[in-house]
Design a protein around this motif. Sequence first.
Motif, short mmCIF file in Angstrom:
data_model
loop_
_atom_site.label_atom_id
_atom_site.label_comp_id
_atom_site.label_asym_id
_atom_site.label_seq_id
_atom_site.Cartn_x
_atom_site.Cartn_y
_atom_site.Cartn_z
N LEU A 1 -130.05 -38.95 -39.37
CA LEU A 1 -128.93 -39.24 -38.48
C LEU A 1 -127.95 -40.24 -39.08
CD1 LEU A 1 -130.71 -39.46 -35.02
CD2 LEU A 1 -129.18 -37.68 -35.84
N PHE B 1 -124.69 -37.59 -37.84
CA PHE B 1 -125.13 -37.79 -36.46
C PHE B 1 -124.70 -36.62 -35.58
CE2 PHE B 1 -124.53 -39.07 -32.09
CZ PHE B 1 -125.74 -39.65 -31.81
N SER B 2 -125.63 -36.18 -34.73
CA SER B 2 -125.31 -35.28 -33.63
C SER B 2 -126.34 -35.54 -32.53
CB SER B 2 -125.34 -33.81 -34.07
OG SER B 2 -126.67 -33.36 -34.22
N TRP B 3 -125.92 -35.31 -31.32
CA TRP B 3 -126.82 -35.56 -30.18
C TRP B 3 -128.04 -34.65 -30.23
CZ3 TRP B 3 -126.63 -39.86 -27.67
CH2 TRP B 3 -125.44 -40.56 -27.61
N LEU C 1 -130.46 -36.11 -32.60
CA LEU C 1 -131.07 -37.31 -32.02
C LEU C 1 -132.21 -36.93 -31.08
CD1 LEU C 1 -131.12 -40.38 -31.49
CD2 LEU C 1 -129.51 -39.94 -29.62
N PHE C 2 -131.94 -36.01 -30.16
CA PHE C 2 -132.98 -35.64 -29.21
C PHE C 2 -134.12 -34.85 -29.86
CE2 PHE C 2 -129.50 -36.45 -26.15
CZ PHE C 2 -130.15 -37.46 -25.44
#
Length: 87
Positions: A50, A54-56, A59-60
């Motif tokens: 990340l 970065f990306s949501w 992340l999840f």
Amino acid sequence: MIFLALAFAVAGLYALSASGDIKRLPLQRLVIIAIVVVYYIRTALGLGSLVWDFSWLKLFSSLTPALVAWCYLPGVTRNVLTKASNS
């Protein structure tokens, strides 16, 4: 794809065994610790990626293995404490 499904099925069986819901499986302590280590390595590698991109979603998908490993911790601590007290 089938290998992944089998790996999750085996991990689930060992989780049930560690919680005492089914009979004790062979090498239970070692396998539970290995499962937790693999999940934490997956989390660390995912979170490390990340930094550059970065990306949501990333992340999840990186935090989910940490949550799963956290669910295994009661079985790990129970097995480690039981082993230590028997020694």
